[in-house]
Write a protein that holds these residues in place. Structure first.
Motif, short mmCIF file in Angstrom:
data_model
loop_
_atom_site.label_atom_id
_atom_site.label_comp_id
_atom_site.label_asym_id
_atom_site.label_seq_id
_atom_site.Cartn_x
_atom_site.Cartn_y
_atom_site.Cartn_z
N THR A 165 0.81 -1.21 0.00
CA THR A 165 0.00 0.00 0.00
C THR A 165 0.85 1.26 0.00
OG1 THR A 165 -0.10 0.06 2.42
CG2 THR A 165 -1.88 -1.11 1.27
N VAL A 166 0.23 2.37 -0.41
CA VAL A 166 0.76 3.69 -0.16
C VAL A 166 -0.29 4.41 0.68
CG1 VAL A 166 -0.13 4.52 -2.39
CG2 VAL A 166 1.57 5.87 -1.15
N THR A 167 0.13 5.05 1.76
CA THR A 167 -0.80 5.69 2.68
C THR A 167 -0.40 7.14 2.93
OG1 THR A 167 0.50 4.87 4.56
CG2 THR A 167 -1.40 3.54 3.86
N ILE A 194 10.23 7.03 -12.60
CA ILE A 194 8.87 6.56 -12.35
C ILE A 194 8.77 5.09 -12.77
CG2 ILE A 194 6.45 6.83 -13.03
CD1 ILE A 194 7.05 9.78 -13.54
N VAL A 195 8.22 4.27 -11.89
CA VAL A 195 8.03 2.85 -12.21
C VAL A 195 6.56 2.49 -12.36
CG1 VAL A 195 10.20 2.15 -11.12
CG2 VAL A 195 8.08 2.20 -9.76
N GLY A 196 5.67 3.43 -12.11
CA GLY A 196 4.24 3.18 -12.22
C GLY A 196 3.48 4.11 -11.31
N GLY A 197 2.25 3.73 -10.98
CA GLY A 197 1.45 4.62 -10.15
C GLY A 197 0.35 3.89 -9.39
N ALA A 198 -0.31 4.64 -8.53
CA ALA A 198 -1.43 4.12 -7.74
C ALA A 198 -2.44 5.24 -7.54
CB ALA A 198 -0.95 3.59 -6.39
N PHE A 199 -3.70 4.88 -7.33
CA PHE A 199 -4.72 5.89 -7.10
C PHE A 199 -5.79 5.33 -6.17
CE2 PHE A 199 -6.17 3.46 -10.71
CZ PHE A 199 -7.54 3.31 -10.49
N THR A 200 -6.56 6.24 -5.59
CA THR A 200 -7.65 5.83 -4.70
C THR A 200 -8.69 6.93 -4.64
OG1 THR A 200 -8.18 4.97 -2.49
CG2 THR A 200 -6.61 6.78 -2.60
N TYR A 201 -9.90 6.55 -4.21
CA TYR A 201 -10.99 7.50 -3.98
C TYR A 201 -11.32 7.43 -2.49
CZ TYR A 201 -11.46 7.46 -9.05
OH TYR A 201 -11.20 7.57 -10.40
N ALA A 215 -4.04 3.47 -0.69
CA ALA A 215 -4.17 2.99 -2.06
C ALA A 215 -3.35 1.72 -2.22
CB ALA A 215 -3.70 4.04 -3.06
N SER A 216 -3.90 0.76 -2.93
CA SER A 216 -3.16 -0.48 -3.15
C SER A 216 -2.08 -0.27 -4.21
CB SER A 216 -4.11 -1.59 -3.60
OG SER A 216 -4.74 -1.24 -4.82
#
Length: 238
Positions: A165-167, A194-201, A215-216
Protein backbone atom coordinates in the motif's frame (compact mmCIF):
# COMPACT_ATOMS: atom_id res chain seq x y z
CA UNK A 1 -10.33 21.32 -32.08
CA UNK A 2 -7.82 19.04 -30.44
CA UNK A 3 -4.09 19.20 -30.12
CA UNK A 4 -2.17 16.02 -29.49
CA UNK A 5 1.21 14.96 -28.21
CA UNK A 6 2.50 11.46 -28.74
CA UNK A 7 5.20 9.98 -26.54
CA UNK A 8 6.78 6.62 -27.39
CA UNK A 9 8.89 4.78 -24.88
CA UNK A 10 9.57 1.49 -23.19
CA UNK A 11 9.84 2.49 -19.59
CA UNK A 12 11.87 5.65 -19.93
CA UNK A 13 11.22 9.19 -18.80
CA UNK A 14 10.84 12.11 -21.19
CA UNK A 15 11.09 15.88 -21.11
CA UNK A 16 8.93 18.32 -23.02
CA UNK A 17 11.73 20.88 -22.93
CA UNK A 18 13.32 19.52 -26.12
CA UNK A 19 11.68 18.57 -29.42
CA UNK A 20 13.43 15.22 -29.65
CA UNK A 21 14.88 13.56 -26.61
CA UNK A 22 16.48 10.15 -26.15
CA UNK A 23 17.81 8.72 -22.95
CA UNK A 24 18.79 5.31 -21.70
CA UNK A 25 17.68 4.40 -18.20
CA UNK A 26 17.79 1.20 -16.21
CA UNK A 27 14.72 -0.98 -16.78
CA UNK A 28 12.96 -2.16 -13.61
CA UNK A 29 11.47 -5.58 -14.21
CA UNK A 30 11.31 -8.99 -12.59
CA UNK A 31 13.59 -11.78 -13.68
CA UNK A 32 10.61 -13.51 -15.35
CA UNK A 33 10.13 -10.59 -17.73
CA UNK A 34 12.43 -9.90 -20.70
CA UNK A 35 14.39 -6.67 -20.57
CA UNK A 36 13.00 -3.79 -22.60
CA UNK A 37 14.94 -1.21 -24.58
CA UNK A 38 14.05 2.44 -24.17
CA UNK A 39 13.45 5.45 -26.38
CA UNK A 40 11.22 8.52 -26.30
CA UNK A 41 10.13 11.45 -28.40
CA UNK A 42 8.58 14.68 -27.22
CA UNK A 43 6.78 17.50 -29.00
CA UNK A 44 5.64 20.66 -27.20
CA UNK A 45 1.85 21.00 -27.61
CA UNK A 46 -1.03 22.23 -25.49
CA UNK A 47 -0.69 19.04 -23.42
CA UNK A 48 2.43 16.90 -23.34
CA UNK A 49 4.11 14.18 -21.30
CA UNK A 50 6.55 15.76 -18.85
CA UNK A 51 7.75 12.55 -17.16
CA UNK A 52 6.68 8.93 -17.22
CA UNK A 53 7.52 5.30 -16.70
CA UNK A 54 6.06 1.83 -16.50
CA UNK A 55 6.83 -1.65 -15.25
CA UNK A 56 5.82 -5.12 -16.37
CA UNK A 57 5.78 -8.24 -14.23
CA UNK A 58 4.66 -11.86 -14.22
CA UNK A 59 1.46 -12.34 -12.23
CA UNK A 60 0.65 -15.37 -10.13
CA UNK A 61 -1.30 -16.83 -13.05
CA UNK A 62 1.74 -16.52 -15.33
CA UNK A 63 0.36 -13.62 -17.34
CA UNK A 64 2.45 -10.47 -17.84
CA UNK A 65 0.70 -7.27 -16.71
CA UNK A 66 1.76 -3.62 -16.82
CA UNK A 67 1.27 -0.46 -14.79
CA UNK A 68 2.18 2.96 -16.17
CA UNK A 69 2.15 6.53 -14.88
CA UNK A 70 2.78 9.86 -16.55
CA UNK A 71 2.92 13.52 -15.66
CA UNK A 72 0.73 15.32 -18.20
CA UNK A 73 1.90 18.89 -18.67
CA UNK A 74 -0.37 21.84 -19.38
CA UNK A 75 1.76 24.06 -21.62
CA UNK A 76 -0.85 26.78 -21.87
CA UNK A 77 -1.94 29.77 -19.82
CA UNK A 78 -5.45 28.42 -19.15
CA UNK A 79 -6.59 25.44 -17.10
CA UNK A 80 -7.24 22.26 -19.08
CA UNK A 81 -10.37 20.19 -18.48
CA UNK A 82 -11.03 16.55 -19.37
CA UNK A 83 -7.68 15.92 -21.05
CA UNK A 84 -7.80 12.51 -22.74
CA UNK A 85 -4.78 10.26 -22.23
CA UNK A 86 -4.29 6.98 -24.12
CA UNK A 87 -1.70 4.31 -23.29
CA UNK A 88 -0.91 2.02 -26.24
CA UNK A 89 1.29 -1.04 -25.79
CA UNK A 90 2.90 -2.60 -28.87
CA UNK A 91 5.12 -5.60 -29.58
CA UNK A 92 8.55 -5.49 -31.22
CA UNK A 93 6.95 -5.19 -34.68
CA UNK A 94 4.85 -2.23 -33.61
CA UNK A 95 1.59 -4.20 -33.56
CA UNK A 96 -0.79 -2.91 -30.87
CA UNK A 97 -1.43 -5.47 -28.16
CA UNK A 98 -3.25 -3.46 -25.46
CA UNK A 99 -4.84 -0.02 -25.18
CA UNK A 100 -6.00 1.75 -22.03
CA UNK A 101 -7.65 5.19 -22.03
CA UNK A 102 -8.40 7.62 -19.23
CA UNK A 103 -8.67 11.36 -18.68
CA UNK A 104 -7.51 14.07 -16.30
CA UNK A 105 -10.34 16.22 -14.91
CA UNK A 106 -8.25 19.34 -14.34
CA UNK A 107 -4.67 20.34 -15.11
CA UNK A 108 -3.86 23.83 -13.80
CA UNK A 109 -2.26 26.27 -16.23
CA UNK A 110 1.49 25.76 -16.53
CA UNK A 111 1.48 22.70 -14.26
CA UNK A 112 1.63 18.94 -14.64
CA UNK A 113 -0.66 16.34 -13.12
CA UNK A 114 -0.21 12.56 -12.66
CA UNK A 115 -2.31 10.05 -14.57
CA UNK A 116 -2.24 6.31 -13.88
CA UNK A 117 -2.94 3.39 -16.20
CA UNK A 118 -3.16 -0.33 -15.49
CA UNK A 119 -3.56 -3.13 -18.02
CA UNK A 120 -4.47 -6.71 -17.18
CA UNK A 121 -4.18 -7.76 -20.80
CA UNK A 122 -1.68 -10.62 -20.99
CA UNK A 123 1.46 -9.18 -22.61
CA UNK A 124 3.60 -12.32 -22.31
CA UNK A 125 3.47 -13.21 -26.01
CA UNK A 126 4.37 -9.64 -27.02
CA UNK A 127 7.39 -9.01 -24.79
CA UNK A 128 9.37 -6.85 -24.89
CA UNK A 129 6.69 -4.17 -25.33
CA UNK A 130 6.88 -0.48 -26.07
CA UNK A 131 4.46 2.10 -24.72
CA UNK A 132 3.02 5.05 -26.63
CA UNK A 133 1.21 7.72 -24.60
CA UNK A 134 -0.98 10.26 -26.38
CA UNK A 135 -2.55 13.30 -24.69
CA UNK A 136 -5.44 15.22 -26.28
CA UNK A 137 -6.42 18.61 -24.91
CA UNK A 138 -9.19 20.87 -26.19
CA UNK A 139 -8.29 24.59 -26.04
CA UNK A 140 -12.03 25.40 -25.93
CA UNK A 141 -13.58 22.67 -23.77
CA UNK A 142 -17.34 22.27 -23.57
CA UNK A 143 -17.04 21.59 -19.85
CA UNK A 144 -15.35 23.72 -17.19
CA UNK A 145 -15.72 23.61 -13.43
CA UNK A 146 -14.53 25.30 -10.28
CA UNK A 147 -11.91 23.27 -8.47
CA UNK A 148 -9.60 23.29 -5.48
CA UNK A 149 -6.38 21.42 -4.69
CA UNK A 150 -6.48 19.39 -1.51
CA UNK A 151 -3.67 19.35 1.04
CA UNK A 152 -1.87 16.01 1.14
CA UNK A 153 0.40 14.99 4.01
CA UNK A 154 3.56 12.84 3.77
CA UNK A 155 3.14 9.44 2.12
CA UNK A 156 4.52 6.02 3.00
CA UNK A 157 4.88 2.95 0.78
CA UNK A 158 4.54 -0.27 2.77
CA UNK A 159 5.61 -3.45 0.92
CA UNK A 160 3.77 -6.61 1.84
CA UNK A 161 3.83 -10.15 0.50
CA UNK A 162 0.08 -10.06 -0.17
CA UNK A 163 -1.11 -6.43 -0.21
CA UNK A 164 1.31 -3.51 -0.59
CA UNK A 165 0.00 0.00 0.00
CA UNK A 166 0.76 3.69 -0.16
CA UNK A 167 -0.80 5.69 2.68
CA UNK A 168 -1.12 9.32 3.71
CA UNK A 169 -3.54 12.00 4.84
CA UNK A 170 -5.74 14.47 2.99
CA UNK A 171 -7.19 17.75 4.24
CA UNK A 172 -10.28 19.32 2.71
CA UNK A 173 -9.32 22.91 1.93
CA UNK A 174 -12.74 23.71 0.45
CA UNK A 175 -15.74 25.33 2.12
CA UNK A 176 -17.97 22.36 1.27
CA UNK A 177 -17.86 18.62 1.99
CA UNK A 178 -16.29 16.44 -0.69
CA UNK A 179 -17.85 13.07 -1.47
CA UNK A 180 -16.04 12.07 -4.65
CA UNK A 181 -12.42 12.94 -5.37
CA UNK A 182 -9.31 11.08 -6.45
CA UNK A 183 -5.75 10.95 -5.16
CA UNK A 184 -3.24 10.07 -7.91
CA UNK A 185 0.32 9.01 -7.09
CA UNK A 186 3.45 8.55 -9.16
CA UNK A 187 5.65 5.83 -7.67
CA UNK A 188 9.38 6.40 -7.99
CA UNK A 189 12.46 4.25 -7.48
CA UNK A 190 15.55 5.35 -5.54
CA UNK A 191 17.03 6.91 -8.69
CA UNK A 192 13.84 9.03 -9.04
CA UNK A 193 12.59 7.25 -12.16
CA UNK A 194 8.87 6.56 -12.35
CA UNK A 195 8.03 2.85 -12.21
CA UNK A 196 4.24 3.18 -12.22
CA UNK A 197 1.45 4.62 -10.15
CA UNK A 198 -1.43 4.12 -7.74
CA UNK A 199 -4.72 5.89 -7.10
CA UNK A 200 -7.65 5.83 -4.70
CA UNK A 201 -10.99 7.50 -3.98
CA UNK A 202 -10.98 8.31 -0.24
CA UNK A 203 -13.95 8.66 2.09
CA UNK A 204 -16.11 11.74 2.41
CA UNK A 205 -14.26 14.62 4.03
CA UNK A 206 -15.81 17.68 5.68
CA UNK A 207 -14.49 21.25 5.29
CA UNK A 208 -11.23 21.58 7.22
CA UNK A 209 -11.22 17.88 8.13
CA UNK A 210 -8.13 15.67 7.76
CA UNK A 211 -8.56 11.94 7.15
CA UNK A 212 -6.26 9.02 6.37
CA UNK A 213 -6.29 7.31 2.97
CA UNK A 214 -4.81 4.14 1.52
CA UNK A 215 -4.17 2.99 -2.06
CA UNK A 216 -3.16 -0.48 -3.15
CA UNK A 217 0.18 -0.89 -4.94
CA UNK A 218 0.58 -3.58 -7.59
CA UNK A 219 3.09 -6.27 -6.64
CA UNK A 220 5.16 -5.61 -9.75
CA UNK A 221 5.81 -2.01 -8.76
CA UNK A 222 7.41 -3.07 -5.49
CA UNK A 223 9.55 -5.53 -7.45
CA UNK A 224 10.40 -2.68 -9.84
CA UNK A 225 11.80 -0.67 -6.94
CA UNK A 226 9.01 1.71 -5.90
CA UNK A 227 10.06 3.46 -2.69
CA UNK A 228 8.44 6.92 -2.77
CA UNK A 229 5.05 8.27 -3.81
CA UNK A 230 4.45 11.70 -5.37
CA UNK A 231 0.73 12.48 -5.08
CA UNK A 232 -1.76 15.21 -5.97
CA UNK A 233 -5.50 15.63 -5.60
CA UNK A 234 -7.75 18.21 -7.24
CA UNK A 235 -11.45 18.18 -6.36
CA UNK A 236 -14.22 19.62 -8.49
CA UNK A 237 -16.62 21.88 -6.60
CA UNK A 238 -20.38 21.91 -6.87
Amino acid sequence: NYTATTEIYTGCRSSAASDVYKRQTEESQTSETPATTERSSSQAELASVDDSGFATWASGSGEVWANAAALIMNNGSEDLFLTDVTFNYADADGTPVATESTYVNVIPAGESFPVISQTYTDLSAAMPVTLEITAFADPEPFFETDWIELDLGPTTITPDEFFSTVTGTVTNTADEPLDFYEISCLLRAEDDTIVGGAFTYPDRVAPGQTIAWEASVEEGLIEAGAVTAECRSIAELS
